[in-house]
Design an enzyme around this catalytic site. Structure first.
Site, PDB file in Angstrom:
ATOM      1  N   ASP A  74       0.814  -1.213   0.000  1.00  0.00           N
ATOM      2  CA  ASP A  74       0.000   0.000   0.000  1.00  0.00           C
ATOM      3  C   ASP A  74       0.847   1.262   0.000  1.00  0.00           C
ATOM      4  OD1 ASP A  74      -2.318  -1.447  -0.091  1.00  0.00           O
ATOM      5  OD2 ASP A  74      -2.714  -1.346   2.058  1.00  0.00           O
ATOM      6  N   GLY A  75       2.009   1.229   0.650  1.00  0.00           N
ATOM      7  CA  GLY A  75       2.880   2.400   0.666  1.00  0.00           C
ATOM      8  C   GLY A  75       3.349   2.775  -0.730  1.00  0.00           C
ATOM      9  N   ASP A 178      -2.328  13.931  21.659  1.00  0.00           N
ATOM     10  CA  ASP A 178      -1.115  13.661  20.878  1.00  0.00           C
ATOM     11  C   ASP A 178      -1.264  14.140  19.441  1.00  0.00           C
ATOM     12  OD1 ASP A 178       0.091  12.538  23.044  1.00  0.00           O
ATOM     13  OD2 ASP A 178       0.025  10.462  22.327  1.00  0.00           O
ATOM     14  N   TYR A 191      -4.054   4.060   9.569  1.00  0.00           N
ATOM     15  CA  TYR A 191      -3.734   4.570  10.909  1.00  0.00           C
ATOM     16  C   TYR A 191      -4.999   4.923  11.681  1.00  0.00           C
ATOM     17  CZ  TYR A 191      -0.949   7.328  14.303  1.00  0.00           C
ATOM     18  OH  TYR A 191      -0.345   7.826  15.430  1.00  0.00           O
TER      19      TYR A 191
END
Length: 294
Positions: A74-75, A178, A191
């Site tokens: 996928d990257g 965060d 993510y």
């Protein structure tokens, strides 16, 4: 049967030992079909050369190729999509990675499935992108598209950051956390999913806001219409880091405004006939798997 696509570019994951074999097997197969084949410049360098195949840059692929075959995970697909989206070149992915939400053609079936796609037997799908600009004192200092997500996070800080969230110019809240994931439906299984965000079907015209470890336990993911203008204003004294598809990044300063909207660009993905989004989720996320017994 005459070929539906006549000029095809191959793009492979860099520095992967499995790529060279797959790229050249696909290239030779397509050449035997009488097609024009190019190998992307960086791919050719990483596999030790292109042999007797022509080498092309991303710009040349965008201008001349009718189809791009991405060999990797996928990257690799995300990188190719971001670089070719403005050229509207359709992409098909052969999976050599781990999950393969975007590269859905199995390596073992690559030649057969690519043959079908070349003959015009495929399903086409459009995936919208995000357009992000960073404003500093009202001036643009960074701009890029993203297919999966935009992540504003604390960078190297060992503490939370604080920012204001505005939607269509209206103040929503000040959050200490965060950071925040701003995700498209394509990125909702990446993510954002690991941060308890919702899975958005690719047909949903929505953008998910997923807080990262918020200090207020009532902060929850929210799905917005894709027509919204999302702004994140970093409050002093905290700087932050912004990531785009987990690849490009920008170091933002306190006071910067991260402005995110739906991009006019879209990515064209081609799938083999019979492709099912739900079957893909079932396989990748191990739904319906038999529970393990100790």
């Amino acid at each position: 049967m005459s070929a539906h696509f006549r000029s095809i570019a191959l793009i492979g994951k860099y520095q992967s030992p499995d790529v060279a074999e797959s790229v050249f097997a696909i290239a030779n197969y397509l050449r035997q079909r009488g097609l024009v084949v190019w190998i992307e410049q960086g791919t050719a360098s990483s596999v030790g050369g292109a042999g007797d195949f022509a080498v092309a840059t991303y710009e040349e692929i965008g201008a001349q190729a009718e189809l791009a075959v991405v060999v990797g995970g996928d990257g690799t697909m995300l990188n190719s999509a971001r670089r070719l989206a403005e050229h509207e070149v359709p992409l098909v992915g052969v999976n050599l990675g781990r999950l393969g939400f975007l590269t859905d053609v199995a390596r073992s079936e690559a030649l057969e499935r690519l043959g079908e796609i070349v003959d015009g037997r495929y399903r086409e799908e459009s995936r919208f992108m995000l357009d992000t600009e960073v404003l500093r004192s009202g001036q643009r200092v960074f701009h890029t598209p993203a297919l999966n997500d935009v992540v504003v996070n604390k960078g190297d800080l060992g503490r939370m950051i604080e920012f204001d969230l505005l939607i269509d110019g209206e103040f929503v809240y000040t959050q200490r956390s965060d950071g925040m994931i701003i995700s498209t439906p394509t990125g909702s299984t990446a993510y954002a999913l690991s941060s308890n965000g919702p899975i958005l079907h690719p047909g949903v015209d929505g953008i998910a806001l997923v807080p990262l470890c918020p200090h207020a336990l009532t902060a929850r993911p929210v799905t917005l219409p894709d027509s919204c203008r999302i702004e994140i204003v970093l409050l002093p004294p905290h700087d932050a880091r912004i990531h785009f598809d987990g690849q490009a990044r920008f170091d933002a300063r306190a006071g910067d405004c991260v402005k995110i909207t739906r991009s006019p660009l879209a990515v064209r993905l081609l799938h083999p006939e019979g492709y099912s989004y739900y079957a893909m989720l079932r396989e990748k996320l191990h739904w319906s798997a038999t529970p393990r017994h100790n």
